[in-house]
Scaffold this motif. Structure first.
Motif, PDB file in Angstrom:
ATOM      1  N   ILE A   5      32.750  -6.690  14.580  1.00  0.00           N
ATOM      2  CA  ILE A   5      33.496  -6.546  15.020  1.00  0.00           C
ATOM      3  C   ILE A   5      33.650  -4.248  14.885  1.00  0.00           C
ATOM      4  O   ILE A   5      34.166  -4.203  13.118  1.00  0.00           O
ATOM      5  N   VAL A   6      33.057  -3.585  15.330  1.00  0.00           N
ATOM      6  CA  VAL A   6      32.829  -2.322  14.734  1.00  0.00           C
ATOM      7  C   VAL A   6      33.170  -1.603  16.467  1.00  0.00           C
ATOM      8  O   VAL A   6      33.268  -1.238  17.264  1.00  0.00           O
ATOM      9  N   ASP A   7      34.263  -0.965  15.173  1.00  0.00           N
ATOM     10  CA  ASP A   7      34.736   0.633  16.290  1.00  0.00           C
ATOM     11  C   ASP A   7      33.114   1.729  15.707  1.00  0.00           C
ATOM     12  O   ASP A   7      32.610   1.621  15.030  1.00  0.00           O
ATOM     13  N   TYR A   8      33.555   2.534  17.490  1.00  0.00           N
ATOM     14  CA  TYR A   8      32.986   2.927  16.978  1.00  0.00           C
ATOM     15  C   TYR A   8      32.523   4.589  15.600  1.00  0.00           C
ATOM     16  O   TYR A   8      31.174   5.196  15.558  1.00  0.00           O
ATOM     17  N   LYS A   9      34.068   4.721  15.581  1.00  0.00           N
ATOM     18  CA  LYS A   9      33.861   5.475  14.231  1.00  0.00           C
ATOM     19  C   LYS A   9      33.254   5.121  13.056  1.00  0.00           C
ATOM     20  O   LYS A   9      32.268   6.013  12.429  1.00  0.00           O
ATOM     21  N   LYS A  10      32.577   4.337  12.955  1.00  0.00           N
ATOM     22  CA  LYS A  10      31.742   3.200  11.672  1.00  0.00           C
ATOM     23  C   LYS A  10      30.679   2.598  12.219  1.00  0.00           C
ATOM     24  O   LYS A  10      30.180   2.081  11.433  1.00  0.00           O
ATOM     25  N   LYS A  36      40.554 -11.713  22.487  1.00  0.00           N
ATOM     26  CA  LYS A  36      41.559 -11.380  21.802  1.00  0.00           C
ATOM     27  C   LYS A  36      41.737 -10.579  20.879  1.00  0.00           C
ATOM     28  O   LYS A  36      41.150 -11.826  20.383  1.00  0.00           O
ATOM     29  N   ASN A  37      42.264  -9.863  20.006  1.00  0.00           N
ATOM     30  CA  ASN A  37      42.600  -9.432  18.425  1.00  0.00           C
ATOM     31  C   ASN A  37      43.234 -11.008  17.959  1.00  0.00           C
ATOM     32  O   ASN A  37      43.621 -10.760  18.355  1.00  0.00           O
ATOM     33  N   ALA A  38      43.509 -10.609  17.382  1.00  0.00           N
ATOM     34  CA  ALA A  38      44.638 -10.705  16.318  1.00  0.00           C
ATOM     35  C   ALA A  38      45.724 -10.171  16.356  1.00  0.00           C
ATOM     36  O   ALA A  38      46.987 -11.208  16.256  1.00  0.00           O
ATOM     37  N   LYS A  39      45.972  -8.875  16.364  1.00  0.00           N
ATOM     38  CA  LYS A  39      47.377  -8.743  17.110  1.00  0.00           C
ATOM     39  C   LYS A  39      47.455  -9.557  19.044  1.00  0.00           C
ATOM     40  O   LYS A  39      48.938  -8.610  19.160  1.00  0.00           O
ATOM     41  N   ASN A  40      46.633 -10.207  19.367  1.00  0.00           N
ATOM     42  CA  ASN A  40      46.873 -10.189  20.292  1.00  0.00           C
ATOM     43  C   ASN A  40      46.447  -9.505  21.315  1.00  0.00           C
ATOM     44  O   ASN A  40      47.134  -9.111  22.406  1.00  0.00           O
ATOM     45  N   GLU A  41      45.695  -8.181  21.675  1.00  0.00           N
ATOM     46  CA  GLU A  41      45.285  -7.688  21.765  1.00  0.00           C
ATOM     47  C   GLU A  41      44.074  -7.315  22.096  1.00  0.00           C
ATOM     48  O   GLU A  41      42.982  -8.004  22.340  1.00  0.00           O
TER      49      GLU A  41
END
Length: 96
Positions: A5-10, A36-41
């Motif tokens: 998983i990559v954020d646009y900033k990286k 859903k990610n590990a934080k359930n978001e």
């Protein structure tokens, strides 16, 4: 195969190049993957595949502009203009 998983900033130029190649006219709702990610978001992402990994790039308003800017820079750097094609006007008004 690993999933990253990559954020646009990286984003690396390699991943950004793959995104622009896969979505040359931008992306739509059908291209977005939600999970859903590990934080359930809930996370919305675009998927691009490399030889060694599947990259899930988080979707944001800045991702779209980053892709557009990268494509513009790539177009500019790939122009076939040589120094022979550029005319430089002569300065006849110079004082000696």
């Amino acid at each position: 195969m690993k999933r990253v998983i990559v954020d646009y900033k990286k984003l690396t130029n390699e991943i950004l190049s793959m995104l622009v190649e896969k979505y040359p006219d931008g992306y739509g709702d059908d291209d977005i993957i939600s999970f859903k990610n590990a934080k359930n978001e809930t996370v919305d992402a675009l998927e691009v595949r490399a030889e060694d990994a599947v990259y899930l790039v988080k979707v944001s308003t800045r991702l779209a502009s980053t892709m557009e800017n990268f494509e513009d820079e790539e177009d500019y750097s790939n122009d076939d203009i040589s120094s022979d094609d550029v005319e430089v006007p002569e300065d006849n008004d110079s004082e000696d």
